[in-house]
Design a protein around this motif. Structure first.
Motif, short mmCIF file in Angstrom:
data_model
loop_
_atom_site.label_atom_id
_atom_site.label_comp_id
_atom_site.label_asym_id
_atom_site.label_seq_id
_atom_site.Cartn_x
_atom_site.Cartn_y
_atom_site.Cartn_z
N VAL A 224 -1.59 12.44 4.89
CA VAL A 224 -0.72 11.71 4.00
C VAL A 224 -0.56 10.37 4.24
O VAL A 224 -0.92 9.82 5.40
CB VAL A 224 0.74 12.29 4.51
N GLU A 225 -0.52 9.77 3.11
CA GLU A 225 -1.03 8.41 2.96
C GLU A 225 0.45 7.70 2.04
O GLU A 225 0.87 8.15 1.25
CB GLU A 225 -1.99 7.83 2.23
N SER A 226 0.46 6.42 2.02
CA SER A 226 1.30 5.57 1.24
C SER A 226 0.67 5.76 -0.09
O SER A 226 -0.49 5.33 -0.44
CB SER A 226 1.51 4.15 1.79
N GLY A 230 5.90 2.85 -4.36
CA GLY A 230 7.11 2.08 -4.33
C GLY A 230 7.18 0.55 -4.40
O GLY A 230 7.88 -0.13 -4.52
N GLY A 231 6.10 0.13 -4.47
CA GLY A 231 5.64 -1.23 -4.74
C GLY A 231 5.97 -2.42 -3.57
O GLY A 231 6.06 -3.58 -3.53
N ILE A 232 6.09 -1.47 -2.51
CA ILE A 232 6.25 -2.24 -1.00
C ILE A 232 5.07 -1.91 -0.17
O ILE A 232 4.51 -3.00 0.38
CB ILE A 232 7.64 -2.04 -0.40
N PHE A 233 5.09 -0.83 0.17
CA PHE A 233 3.99 -0.18 0.91
C PHE A 233 2.32 -0.39 0.10
O PHE A 233 2.49 0.29 -0.59
CB PHE A 233 4.21 0.92 1.61
N PRO A 234 1.36 -0.89 0.92
CA PRO A 234 0.20 -0.92 0.16
C PRO A 234 -0.25 0.41 -0.10
O PRO A 234 0.06 1.28 0.77
CB PRO A 234 -0.80 -1.54 1.09
N LYS A 235 -1.13 0.80 -1.26
CA LYS A 235 -1.75 2.03 -1.35
C LYS A 235 -2.71 2.57 -0.39
O LYS A 235 -3.54 1.52 0.01
CB LYS A 235 -2.13 2.09 -2.62
N GLY A 236 -2.58 3.72 0.29
CA GLY A 236 -3.71 4.28 0.92
C GLY A 236 -3.44 4.01 2.62
O GLY A 236 -4.39 4.30 3.32
N LEU A 237 -2.20 3.46 2.97
CA LEU A 237 -2.11 3.39 4.34
C LEU A 237 -1.79 4.65 5.08
O LEU A 237 -0.98 5.43 4.80
CB LEU A 237 -0.74 2.57 4.64
#
Length: 298
Positions: A224-226, A230-237
């Motif tokens: 599971v990744e971000s 949502g515009g806050i958490f970077p993609k792919g964390l």
């Protein structure tokens, strides 16, 4: 009578020398058996020697034993000190190795955050009443830290910045009980599965991913990744992996329990993701998900 024989002292001296020479010559002979006078003299001398030598040997042995005990005590004391020093060095070495490993992982992690300027920070305190919810790091606005910036470790996402001063910042962890703290998440695959991390089960010590479309097949062990929607958490964390899948209370959507990759109780060094440009803050990722925007927010 000649005068020579009238000197008795001289005669006795001459006889004594003759007897002494005779005794010396007799004693130098290679004899197997001693004479009776010699045996008597040797026995007397041997008894006298044993009479003094045994106590002397006993006292010498006792002194050597005491000296040995004292030396053993000192050696034991030195060995204990060396052992404590060795244990201390081993513990220090283990800490240095662990910190070195974490720093290497953090350096490797910053290479993956190319769209962001990573800010290295150290956890300086955490409130015992909110141990699993918030931590304070040693970077603030003077270092470029702003509200809502994502915070991660080398292992995975841990939370976001919710309060900033000039010198430090407060980070709210994903394990918070704040029900309004949500993270847009995705399970990558041929068909990506989207959902929201919006809850934490303290008993299982796992995150809860909700609002998963029931038509998607979610497997245990999936990563599971971000999603970045949502515009806050970077993609792919990276967040964690799925341990269980079920349906929500209404049976309309699925929910999944996520074992977080980061250990929220063992945080020391973290990375704050600072956006390089405003494009990422207000880019297409956010615009295309107007409804999703804000769902990350508390």
């Amino acid at each position: 009578m000649p005068r020579f024989f009238s000197n008795k002292r001289l005669i006795l001296l001459l006889v004594g020398v003759i007897v002494l020479v005779a005794l010396i010559s007799f004693s130098l002979k290679d004899r197997r058996n001693a004479t009776i006078p010699e045996q008597i003299v040797k026995d007397v001398v041997g008894f006298g020697q044993s009479l003094f030598s045994k106590p002397a040997h006993y006292i010498t042995g006792t002194i050597e034993k005491i000296d040995g005990i004292l030396n053993t005590y000192e050696e034991n004391k030195q060995l204990k000190a060396r052992l404590q020093e060795y244990a201390s060095n081993q513990a220090e070495l283990a800490d240095v190795k662990a910190e070195n490993k974490r720093l290497k992982e953090l350096i490797g992690k910053t290479d993956d955050m190319r769209a962001f300027d990573p800010i290295q920070a150290t956890v300086i305190s955490r409130n015992p009443d909110q141990w699993e919810e918030k931590v304070i790091v040693d970077r603030g606005s003077t270092s470029g830290v702003e509200l809502d910036m994502a915070v991660t470790t080398a292992k995975g996402l841990v939370g976001k910045v919710v309060n900033v001063t000039k010198t430090n910042a407060t980070v709210e962890l994903l394990s918070t009980e704040n029900r309004n703290f949500r993270v847009a998440a995705v399970i990558p695959g041929e068909t990506s599965v989207f959902g929201l991390i919006e809850g934490y089960d303290p008993d299982r010590r796992e995150l809860i991913m909700k609002r998963i479309d029931s038509s998607f097949d979610v497997k245990v062990g999936a990563k599971v990744e971000s999603s970045g929607l949502g515009g806050i958490f970077p993609k792919g964390l990276y967040i964690g992996e799925v341990t269980e899948v079920s349906t929500d209370d209404y049976g309309l959507t699925k929910l999944a329990y996520i074992r977080p990759a980061a250990d929220f109780s063992m945080l020391d060094h973290v990375i704050i993701a600072k956006r390089k440009t405003e494009e990422y803050k207000y880019g297409t990722d956010t615009e295309s998900s107007t409804e999703e925007q804000g769902e990350d927010e508390s």
